[in-house]
Scaffold this motif. Sequence first.
Motif, PDB file in Angstrom:
ATOM      1  N   PHE A   7       0.854  -1.180   0.000  1.00  0.00           N
ATOM      2  CA  PHE A   7       0.000   0.000   0.000  1.00  0.00           C
ATOM      3  C   PHE A   7       0.891   1.231   0.000  1.00  0.00           C
ATOM      4  O   PHE A   7       1.969   1.230   0.599  1.00  0.00           O
ATOM      5  N   PHE A   8       0.433   2.310  -0.674  1.00  0.00           N
ATOM      6  CA  PHE A   8       1.216   3.537  -0.678  1.00  0.00           C
ATOM      7  C   PHE A   8       0.308   4.733  -0.917  1.00  0.00           C
ATOM      8  O   PHE A   8      -0.839   4.596  -1.342  1.00  0.00           O
ATOM      9  N   GLY A   9       0.849   5.911  -0.633  1.00  0.00           N
ATOM     10  CA  GLY A   9       0.097   7.137  -0.860  1.00  0.00           C
ATOM     11  C   GLY A   9       0.905   8.354  -0.506  1.00  0.00           C
ATOM     12  O   GLY A   9       2.096   8.266  -0.156  1.00  0.00           O
ATOM     13  N   SER A  10       0.232   9.497  -0.593  1.00  0.00           N
ATOM     14  CA  SER A  10       0.844  10.789  -0.283  1.00  0.00           C
ATOM     15  C   SER A  10       0.020  11.494   0.782  1.00  0.00           C
ATOM     16  O   SER A  10      -1.210  11.431   0.762  1.00  0.00           O
ATOM     17  N   PHE A  11       0.713  12.150   1.687  1.00  0.00           N
ATOM     18  CA  PHE A  11       0.045  12.992   2.680  1.00  0.00           C
ATOM     19  C   PHE A  11      -0.127  14.376   2.056  1.00  0.00           C
ATOM     20  O   PHE A  11       0.851  15.064   1.793  1.00  0.00           O
TER      21      PHE A  11
ATOM     22  N   PHE B 261      -4.627   6.905  -1.000  1.00  0.00           N
ATOM     23  CA  PHE B 261      -4.450   5.516  -0.594  1.00  0.00           C
ATOM     24  C   PHE B 261      -4.517   4.663  -1.851  1.00  0.00           C
ATOM     25  O   PHE B 261      -5.488   4.747  -2.612  1.00  0.00           O
ATOM     26  N   THR B 262      -3.493   3.842  -2.053  1.00  0.00           N
ATOM     27  CA  THR B 262      -3.458   2.951  -3.207  1.00  0.00           C
ATOM     28  C   THR B 262      -3.018   1.565  -2.768  1.00  0.00           C
ATOM     29  O   THR B 262      -2.007   1.427  -2.074  1.00  0.00           O
ATOM     30  N   PHE B 263      -3.765   0.558  -3.176  1.00  0.00           N
ATOM     31  CA  PHE B 263      -3.374  -0.844  -3.007  1.00  0.00           C
ATOM     32  C   PHE B 263      -2.607  -1.218  -4.266  1.00  0.00           C
ATOM     33  O   PHE B 263      -3.112  -1.035  -5.379  1.00  0.00           O
ATOM     34  N   GLU B 264      -1.389  -1.716  -4.104  1.00  0.00           N
ATOM     35  CA  GLU B 264      -0.550  -2.029  -5.254  1.00  0.00           C
ATOM     36  C   GLU B 264      -1.194  -3.054  -6.190  1.00  0.00           C
ATOM     37  O   GLU B 264      -0.894  -3.069  -7.382  1.00  0.00           O
ATOM     38  N   GLY B 265      -2.079  -3.894  -5.677  1.00  0.00           N
ATOM     39  CA  GLY B 265      -2.769  -4.882  -6.502  1.00  0.00           C
ATOM     40  C   GLY B 265      -3.763  -4.255  -7.476  1.00  0.00           C
ATOM     41  O   GLY B 265      -4.131  -4.875  -8.473  1.00  0.00           O
ATOM     42  N   PHE B 266      -4.211  -3.030  -7.193  1.00  0.00           N
ATOM     43  CA  PHE B 266      -5.127  -2.283  -8.065  1.00  0.00           C
ATOM     44  C   PHE B 266      -4.635  -0.838  -8.164  1.00  0.00           C
ATOM     45  O   PHE B 266      -5.256   0.078  -7.637  1.00  0.00           O
ATOM     46  N   PRO B 267      -3.499  -0.618  -8.837  1.00  0.00           N
ATOM     47  CA  PRO B 267      -2.871   0.703  -8.828  1.00  0.00           C
ATOM     48  C   PRO B 267      -3.685   1.822  -9.481  1.00  0.00           C
ATOM     49  O   PRO B 267      -3.431   2.996  -9.213  1.00  0.00           O
ATOM     50  N   ASP B 268      -4.676   1.472 -10.299  1.00  0.00           N
ATOM     51  CA  ASP B 268      -5.494   2.514 -10.924  1.00  0.00           C
ATOM     52  C   ASP B 268      -6.623   2.992 -10.016  1.00  0.00           C
ATOM     53  O   ASP B 268      -7.292   3.971 -10.329  1.00  0.00           O
TER      54      ASP B 268
END
Length: 164
Positions: free
Chosen positions: A82-86, A99-106
């Motif tokens: 998981f990744f994202g920006s504050f 909030f992004t789940f790497e399994g569904f990056p779009d």
Amino acid sequence: MTTTDTDYSTLKLDVPDGSQALSITRDFAASPDKVFRAHTDPELFVKWCGPDTITNRIREWDATTGGHWSYLASDDNGEYGFFGSFHEVRENERIVQTFTFEGFPDAVSLEILRLTDLGDGRTRLNSTSIFDSVESRDGMVASGMEHGIREGYDKLERMLAAGL
């Protein structure tokens, strides 16, 4: 999908029909500064985030306005990134992040977390997540998200009661 109001202790999940958004409300027996710290301190975050079966590991963490974050969650079935920006971090009040789940990056969502001081050492957390589509939102809900949020916030409540 119909609106769901589920009460686990004080957890409320609202999933309105046809909306790209969902909201979570949870009260904690702790002051806003402690709840905020649990969301921004990576050493605390990994201990409570997600269901009991998950172990988290931070890859990157800069909980400041303009900062970014990334972590791995692992269980018996594998690892999940998981990744994202504050976008905004306002101490003891508000966190706006992607909030992004790497399994569904779009399928990036925008999350707005607000902390309200209820007095008497209690805080209300309200989080609104806005997804790129109703389908993405519904997929997240169907993934078991509610279970993970409930168990994670229950762990957080125990940590707060123990003084973090």
